[in-house]
Design an enzyme around this catalytic site. Structure first.
Site, PDB file in Angstrom:
ATOM      1  N   PRO A 288      37.026  41.387  54.480  1.00  0.00           N
ATOM      2  CA  PRO A 288      37.509  42.460  55.351  1.00  0.00           C
ATOM      3  C   PRO A 288      36.842  42.427  56.724  1.00  0.00           C
ATOM      4  O   PRO A 288      35.659  42.711  56.856  1.00  0.00           O
ATOM      5  CB  PRO A 288      37.149  43.737  54.596  1.00  0.00           C
ATOM      6  CG  PRO A 288      36.812  43.314  53.203  1.00  0.00           C
ATOM      7  CD  PRO A 288      36.313  41.907  53.319  1.00  0.00           C
ATOM      8  N   GLU A 289      37.606  42.024  57.722  1.00  0.00           N
ATOM      9  CA  GLU A 289      37.176  42.094  59.117  1.00  0.00           C
ATOM     10  C   GLU A 289      37.968  43.229  59.763  1.00  0.00           C
ATOM     11  O   GLU A 289      38.628  43.981  59.053  1.00  0.00           O
ATOM     12  CB  GLU A 289      37.438  40.748  59.821  1.00  0.00           C
ATOM     13  CG  GLU A 289      36.803  39.575  59.089  1.00  0.00           C
ATOM     14  CD  GLU A 289      37.076  38.223  59.749  1.00  0.00           C
ATOM     15  OE1 GLU A 289      37.298  38.174  60.959  1.00  0.00           O
ATOM     16  OE2 GLU A 289      37.059  37.206  59.023  1.00  0.00           O
TER      17      GLU A 289
ATOM     18  N   HIS B  62      34.481  44.508  37.735  1.00  0.00           N
ATOM     19  CA  HIS B  62      33.641  44.598  38.931  1.00  0.00           C
ATOM     20  C   HIS B  62      33.827  45.903  39.707  1.00  0.00           C
ATOM     21  O   HIS B  62      33.602  45.940  40.908  1.00  0.00           O
ATOM     22  CB  HIS B  62      33.859  43.403  39.862  1.00  0.00           C
ATOM     23  CG  HIS B  62      33.718  42.078  39.181  1.00  0.00           C
ATOM     24  ND1 HIS B  62      32.549  41.672  38.591  1.00  0.00           N
ATOM     25  CD2 HIS B  62      34.601  41.090  38.972  1.00  0.00           C
ATOM     26  CE1 HIS B  62      32.725  40.467  38.052  1.00  0.00           C
ATOM     27  NE2 HIS B  62      33.961  40.095  38.261  1.00  0.00           N
TER      28      HIS B  62
ATOM     29  N   ARG C  77      31.125  40.300  44.378  1.00  0.00           N
ATOM     30  CA  ARG C  77      29.781  39.859  44.778  1.00  0.00           C
ATOM     31  C   ARG C  77      28.744  40.970  44.882  1.00  0.00           C
ATOM     32  O   ARG C  77      27.597  40.703  45.180  1.00  0.00           O
ATOM     33  CB  ARG C  77      29.865  39.115  46.109  1.00  0.00           C
ATOM     34  CG  ARG C  77      30.465  37.734  45.949  1.00  0.00           C
ATOM     35  CD  ARG C  77      30.598  37.050  47.283  1.00  0.00           C
ATOM     36  NE  ARG C  77      31.340  35.812  47.169  1.00  0.00           N
ATOM     37  CZ  ARG C  77      32.646  35.733  46.996  1.00  0.00           C
ATOM     38  NH1 ARG C  77      33.374  36.835  46.916  1.00  0.00           N
ATOM     39  NH2 ARG C  77      33.251  34.568  46.895  1.00  0.00           N
TER      40      ARG C  77
END
Length: 274
Positions: free
Chosen positions: A2-3, A93, A111
């Site tokens: 996500p930018e 997750h 992550r």
DNA sequence: AGCAACGCCTGATAGC
DNA sequence: TGCTATCAGGCGTTGC
């Protein structure tokens, strides 16, 4: 990853979906995603607060809550923030679930690098993570004069320069590669050694590629999905990023992949000469 | 001070 | 085939 365009997409969607709803409770599955305050305080302080607005600053999502609180979310690389109405099984997750008076918002991150903060609005100016961000590249605060001055005084390579959130907020690895290609600049060039016309081309390119990313609701290469769990489409429009060995769309030369500042970097050796 | 390298993570993939 | 090593990457921290 996500930018700016991805976070902007999530912000727009969440603003339409959850503005006005109330956070009835939060379930914490992985405590370390809560950067501050302590998880128990986070839960106690957030319960019962209404979501008044959703904004974006760089790659941060900002939720203005009732009673003068701000919920800050950063999805880092693989974080997903998805609204759902079904009370079904949680995705693998999932680290945080905000229960709303209608539906729920879940934070999922393979992550585990995502982070959230809850702070009083009055403390916002002392909140370093936001205070140190550079200007928004798609706003009037990002001017040629500012960008040229920053370029001039830096001896760093141009790619790490673009990725520095203190210079300009919201650019990540994908859009940095795309902007440098659009401007015809090799990613290892030194920021301070770019010509005026190159600086001008880069200023324009940064804004153009970010706007395209927003128009395509973000780039889904690996993990990114928007707030409805849907993939973006800008991955189909990438010129160089993630295209090693494929022909440059401008000249046909094979796109190369190198490491710059420790990051995978894609470029066309013909269109972006050293 | 400024900049480069590392660590945090898991899953996919490359290499043997 | 099946194992291990490497890579992916935003950013805070560490070290030069």
């Amino acid at each position: 990853m996500p930018e700016l365009p991805e976070v902007e997409t999530i912000k727009e969607q969440l603003s339409a979906i959850i503005k006005g709803l109330t956070i009835t409770d939060v379930t914490i599955y992985l405590e370390k995603v809560i950067a501050a305050p302590a998880p128990a305080d986070f839960r106690r302080l957030i319960r019962g607060r209404k979501i008044l607005g959703v904004r974006r600053r760089g790659k941060f999502l900002l939720f203005t809550l009732g009673g003068g609180y701000l919920l800050v979310v950063h999805l880092r690389i693989s974080g997903q923030l998805v609204y759902e109405t079904e009370k079904g099984q949680l995705t693998r997750h999932t680290h945080l679930v905000f229960h709303l008076d209608r539906g729920r918002l879940r934070l999922t991150d393979l992550r585990q690098f995502s982070r959230v903060w809850l702070l009083p609005l009055t403390a916002q100016s002392q909140f370093k993570e936001l205070a140190e961000l550079g200007p928004e590249p798609l706003s009037d605060a990002f001017t040629r004069e500012y960008f040229f001055a920053e370029l001039k005084q830096s001896r760093r390579q141009i790619k790490p320069f673009l990725l520095d959130q203190r210079v300009v907020a919201g650019i990540g690895n994908i859009y940095a590669d795309e902007a440098l290609f659009a401007a015809g600049i090799h990613p290892a060039r030194r920021a301070g050694e770019l010509s005026t016309s190159e600086g001008e081309a880069l200023f324009t390119a940064v804004r153009a590629v970010l706007r395209q990313g927003v128009a395509h609701r973000g780039t889904s290469i690996r993990d990114y999905v928007d707030a409805t769990g849907t993939q973006g489409s800008h991955q189909h429009f990438l010129q160089v990023h993630n295209r090693a060995g494929k022909p440059c769309p401008r000249c046909g030369t094979k796109i190369e992949k190198i490491k710059i500042g420790g990051r995978g970097t894609y470029f066309c050796p013909y269109c972006q000469p050293l």
